[in-house]
Scaffold this motif. Structure first.
Motif, PDB file in Angstrom:
ATOM      1  N   UNK A 174      -6.790 -30.525  14.533  1.00 50.06           N
ATOM      2  CA  UNK A 174      -8.171 -30.110  14.264  1.00 50.06           C
ATOM      3  C   UNK A 174      -8.203 -29.091  13.142  1.00 50.06           C
ATOM      4  N   UNK A 175      -9.425 -28.774  12.691  1.00 52.76           N
ATOM      5  CA  UNK A 175      -9.582 -27.749  11.672  1.00 52.76           C
ATOM      6  C   UNK A 175      -8.958 -26.433  12.153  1.00 52.76           C
ATOM      7  N   UNK A 176      -9.141 -26.135  13.444  1.00 49.80           N
ATOM      8  CA  UNK A 176      -8.576 -24.907  13.985  1.00 49.80           C
ATOM      9  C   UNK A 176      -7.048 -24.909  13.930  1.00 49.80           C
ATOM     10  N   UNK A 177      -6.446 -26.096  14.107  1.00 52.29           N
ATOM     11  CA  UNK A 177      -4.985 -26.177  14.048  1.00 52.29           C
ATOM     12  C   UNK A 177      -4.467 -25.934  12.631  1.00 52.29           C
ATOM     13  N   UNK A 178      -5.191 -26.421  11.655  1.00 52.95           N
ATOM     14  CA  UNK A 178      -4.675 -26.441  10.286  1.00 52.95           C
ATOM     15  C   UNK A 178      -4.936 -25.118   9.565  1.00 52.95           C
ATOM     16  N   UNK A 179      -6.107 -24.547   9.751  1.00 52.07           N
ATOM     17  CA  UNK A 179      -6.440 -23.304   9.062  1.00 52.07           C
ATOM     18  C   UNK A 179      -7.129 -23.570   7.740  1.00 52.07           C
ATOM     19  N   UNK A 180      -7.914 -22.589   7.330  1.00 52.71           N
ATOM     20  CA  UNK A 180      -8.810 -22.740   6.189  1.00 52.71           C
ATOM     21  C   UNK A 180      -8.059 -23.012   4.874  1.00 52.71           C
ATOM     22  N   UNK A 181      -7.047 -22.196   4.582  1.00 52.29           N
ATOM     23  CA  UNK A 181      -6.430 -22.298   3.259  1.00 52.29           C
ATOM     24  C   UNK A 181      -5.659 -23.598   3.090  1.00 52.29           C
ATOM     25  N   UNK A 182      -4.942 -24.022   4.149  1.00 51.71           N
ATOM     26  CA  UNK A 182      -4.197 -25.276   4.060  1.00 51.71           C
ATOM     27  C   UNK A 182      -5.151 -26.457   3.912  1.00 51.71           C
ATOM     28  N   UNK A 241       0.872  -1.167   0.000  1.00 52.03           N
ATOM     29  CA  UNK A 241       0.000   0.000   0.000  1.00 52.03           C
ATOM     30  C   UNK A 241       0.917   1.227   0.000  1.00 52.03           C
ATOM     31  N   UNK A 242       0.772   2.031  -1.035  1.00 58.65           N
ATOM     32  CA  UNK A 242       1.657   3.198  -1.207  1.00 58.65           C
ATOM     33  C   UNK A 242       3.122   2.787  -1.144  1.00 58.65           C
ATOM     34  N   UNK A 243       3.409   1.625  -1.709  1.00 57.29           N
ATOM     35  CA  UNK A 243       4.790   1.171  -1.831  1.00 57.29           C
ATOM     36  C   UNK A 243       5.332   0.407  -0.646  1.00 57.29           C
ATOM     37  N   UNK A 244       4.567   0.330   0.434  1.00 49.29           N
ATOM     38  CA  UNK A 244       5.071  -0.335   1.642  1.00 49.29           C
ATOM     39  C   UNK A 244       4.166  -1.504   2.034  1.00 49.29           C
ATOM     40  N   UNK A 245       4.756  -2.545   2.610  1.00 51.75           N
ATOM     41  CA  UNK A 245       3.967  -3.677   3.104  1.00 51.75           C
ATOM     42  C   UNK A 245       3.140  -3.209   4.291  1.00 51.75           C
ATOM     43  N   UNK A 246       1.892  -3.542   4.289  1.00 47.21           N
ATOM     44  CA  UNK A 246       1.012  -3.144   5.387  1.00 47.21           C
ATOM     45  C   UNK A 246       0.579  -4.399   6.122  1.00 47.21           C
ATOM     46  N   UNK A 247       0.632  -4.375   7.411  1.00 49.56           N
ATOM     47  CA  UNK A 247       0.239  -5.557   8.183  1.00 49.56           C
ATOM     48  C   UNK A 247      -1.054  -5.263   8.922  1.00 49.56           C
ATOM     49  N   UNK A 248      -1.708  -6.301   9.334  1.00 52.82           N
ATOM     50  CA  UNK A 248      -2.896  -6.130  10.167  1.00 52.82           C
ATOM     51  C   UNK A 248      -4.198  -6.027   9.398  1.00 52.82           C
ATOM     52  N   UNK A 249      -4.145  -6.160   8.082  1.00 53.51           N
ATOM     53  CA  UNK A 249      -5.380  -6.132   7.284  1.00 53.51           C
ATOM     54  C   UNK A 249      -5.470  -7.418   6.473  1.00 53.51           C
ATOM     55  N   UNK A 250      -5.413  -8.533   7.164  1.00 52.12           N
ATOM     56  CA  UNK A 250      -5.220  -9.792   6.448  1.00 52.12           C
ATOM     57  C   UNK A 250      -6.518 -10.460   6.014  1.00 52.12           C
ATOM     58  N   UNK A 251      -7.633  -9.817   6.315  1.00 53.74           N
ATOM     59  CA  UNK A 251      -8.888 -10.401   5.848  1.00 53.74           C
ATOM     60  C   UNK A 251      -9.387 -11.512   6.757  1.00 53.74           C
ATOM     61  N   UNK A 252     -10.500 -12.046   6.376  1.00 55.06           N
ATOM     62  CA  UNK A 252     -11.271 -12.962   7.184  1.00 55.06           C
ATOM     63  C   UNK A 252     -10.886 -14.395   6.851  1.00 55.06           C
ATOM     64  N   UNK A 253     -10.592 -15.215   7.853  1.00 52.27           N
ATOM     65  CA  UNK A 253     -10.471 -16.649   7.613  1.00 52.27           C
ATOM     66  C   UNK A 253     -11.446 -17.372   8.533  1.00 52.27           C
ATOM     67  N   UNK A 254     -11.838 -18.571   8.122  1.00 52.94           N
ATOM     68  CA  UNK A 254     -12.935 -19.251   8.805  1.00 52.94           C
ATOM     69  C   UNK A 254     -12.489 -20.200   9.899  1.00 52.94           C
ATOM     70  N   UNK A 255     -11.206 -20.549   9.964  1.00 52.77           N
ATOM     71  CA  UNK A 255     -10.726 -21.387  11.069  1.00 52.77           C
ATOM     72  C   UNK A 255      -9.438 -20.780  11.628  1.00 52.77           C
ATOM     73  N   UNK A 296     -13.260 -27.910  16.297  1.00 56.23           N
ATOM     74  CA  UNK A 296     -12.492 -28.982  16.935  1.00 56.23           C
ATOM     75  C   UNK A 296     -12.613 -30.322  16.218  1.00 56.23           C
ATOM     76  N   UNK A 297     -13.236 -30.315  15.031  1.00 64.57           N
ATOM     77  CA  UNK A 297     -13.286 -31.553  14.240  1.00 64.57           C
ATOM     78  C   UNK A 297     -11.874 -31.906  13.789  1.00 64.57           C
ATOM     79  N   UNK A 298     -11.546 -33.212  13.848  1.00 62.48           N
ATOM     80  CA  UNK A 298     -10.224 -33.625  13.368  1.00 62.48           C
ATOM     81  C   UNK A 298     -10.135 -33.396  11.860  1.00 62.48           C
ATOM     82  N   UNK A 299      -9.044 -32.772  11.448  1.00 65.24           N
ATOM     83  CA  UNK A 299      -8.854 -32.514  10.016  1.00 65.24           C
ATOM     84  C   UNK A 299      -8.866 -33.811   9.211  1.00 65.24           C
ATOM     85  N   UNK A 300      -8.344 -34.879   9.848  1.00 64.30           N
ATOM     86  CA  UNK A 300      -8.299 -36.158   9.124  1.00 64.30           C
ATOM     87  C   UNK A 300      -9.696 -36.642   8.748  1.00 64.30           C
TER      88      UNK A 300
END
Lengths: 327, 327
Positions: free
Chosen positions: B18-26, A313-327, B113-117
């Motif tokens: 668990x799913x929480x350990x692994x994370x969504x993208x992985x 962002x504006x040429x610099x890496x910005x942290x803390x805006x990594x978006x939503x993840x579900x686990x 807390x479901x096992x990823x396996x």
């Protein structure tokens, strides 16, 4: 199915009646009545499967879940709003390929004590959103579950080649179409127990994705595209990773709507650009275009593509805006 | 999406993670590796939507939900079995139109807390079932929920006109293809805490729908067709209602497998035909054919169609076998 067993099931819906009171077949019949069928539907709801005409030689397909308490709260949004949003976020995925949605299916798990009227209002909102692009709800499933889970699959078609995430090249420009940051502002407001600024709360409850902007971008030669469901920077990162490039966002080019300034001030003076950079749920589109492309109406340049990797962002890496993840 | 961020995510799956350990993208990356893509897939998992080649001018589509505790129990069936069954019940809906499944999407809500396996084994079972008909898993969604909910949508195609529920006419014969009553016997056994007869328990855990029988019936001129998910008599009733006819089932023509006799005796001498008349979950096919049609291999006549309405067994109305409803 079996709609003829219940000639007018909606009439049987007493105020406060629950799913358990109404029963599966009467409910399905009442829901189905809210879904008009377009000319592309050869066989609609009520058989083992629907059959759709496909003139383009291909079909674009995407699926999304919405879970009560995680993606929506019944005390924060009306059933119709949740219906609008469930349809919108799926139609947006077709939009992000440069296509137009034509047909959707809905699977719903719901507690037996859910008011039947909630489902009917949900269906009406869903149908109304689909009507914006001329898409039909062609099938579904309804079953009991501990919480409301809405599973939508959307089918669509493109008139030119689909625009994937991996086509951005050095020298391209990054552009955005649609509102961005509004829903995040509305969610922040709701999360603190307020209901205004109303325009932001409404933006969260009922996003207005730029449905015309996707096909227009494809026609204009967009090299990559994605919709913003989880946050602008994290979606830009998906484009950068898939394309093997570095993308820089110019914060001065981001539109910060006036109500976001008010919210940011009320939250103790946070930077309102943060809502725009990290907010999701508006279903804006991000796309890259060749530098000499004529951008279609509704698209605004907000950055540029270079060799390298990652997002700045504006040429610099910005942290803390990594978006939503579900686990 | 973003699979390149995790070159070998499966290797990172420690036992018990668990799913929480692994994370969504992985997790998504590890799941996607279990789904080979067929030649009909122009754009597979990892973008906003998949794009599929359609050569037939139409697409057949159906959707189904499976909810933990209602449609499956993790202590009664392995994850792979649940995966097989989730795919089978959806592919069966295309089968029941006389078509063949080509592509599926999966949405999964699961506790953190479901096992990823469990999910990986589910995916492998699902993929193995899809391979039986050459179908590909082309997209999905993964999110957190209080209980495991699996939402599947299946796309397919027919080579002749789709067979709907409403085409049965007086004088037609009613026929069945595939095992019927086996899964209900297995469920009754499991419900009483037993694990045998094993062949019935396995039939419940992992149905074997007659995938070749649907297209064969369409080719042979079937006038109506449906798959048995909720119970034979209730599905026959759907055919009768949709077609505006009366259908009589001849109980003497129903095949009662030997293990069902044993189960019925162990349950205090109930009539084993009851499992066949009211059992679901085997995903047998029911179809009507003109009386002079040559029935394809695997199809057996079990009744007849007449003017009137409703369903009879040996000429009499039978009560108490009304099939499964969800509310």
């Amino acid at each position: 199915m079996a709609t003829d067993q219940h000639p007018d099931p909606a009439a049987a819906l007493e105020p406060g009646a629950t799913l358990g009171d109404i029963g599966e077949f009467a409910l399905i019949s009442a829901l189905t009545q809210r879904f008009p069928q377009g000319e592309q539907v050869l066989i609609g709801p009520g058989d083992d499967a629907a059959v759709l005409r496909v003139r383009t030689g291909h079909v674009v397909v995407s699926t999304d879940l919405m879970v009560e308490g995680r993606h929506f709260r019944r005390d924060w949004a009306s059933a119709a709003d949740v219906g609008h949003r469930a349809a919108a976020q799926n139609i947006s995925d077709i939009n992000a390929m440069g296509g137009t949605a034509t047909s959707l299916t809905i699977g719903i798990a719901a507690p037996v004590d859910l008011e039947a009227q909630w489902l009917l209002d949900f269906a009406q909102g869903f149908a109304d959103e689909c009507a914006l692009v001329g898409a039909s709800v062609v099938g579904g499933d309804l079953t009991r579950g501990d919480q409301v889970v809405v599973a939508v699959t959307v089918l669509g078609a493109c008139t030119v080649a689909p625009v994937v995430r991996s086509g951005a090249g050095p020298g391209d420009v990054l552009a955005v179409a649609g509102r961005q940051g509004w829903a995040a502002g509305g969610l922040a407001v709701l999360g603190r127990g307020f209901r205004s600024p109303r325009v932001l709360v409404e933006a969260y409850r009922r996003p207005e994705p730029p449905y015309a902007a996707g096909p227009a971008a494809a026609d204009a030669g967009a090299t990559s595209m994605i919709d913003v469901s989880d946050g602008l920077l994290s979606e830009v990162a998906h484009l950068a990773t898939a394309s093997g490039v570095r993308i820089d966002v110019r914060s001065a080019d981001l539109e910060v709507p006036e109500p976001l300034h008010a919210v940011a001030a009320a939250l103790g003076g946070v930077d309102p650009v943060g809502f725009v950079l990290s907010g999701g749920d508006d279903h804006a589109l991000l796309a890259t275009f060749p530098a000499d492309a004529d951008l279609p109406e509704g698209w605004a340049v907000i950055g540029s593509v270079a060799e390298g990797e990652g997002v700045t962002v504006d040429g610099a890496v910005r942290t803390g805006d990594t978006g939503w993840t579900h686990f």
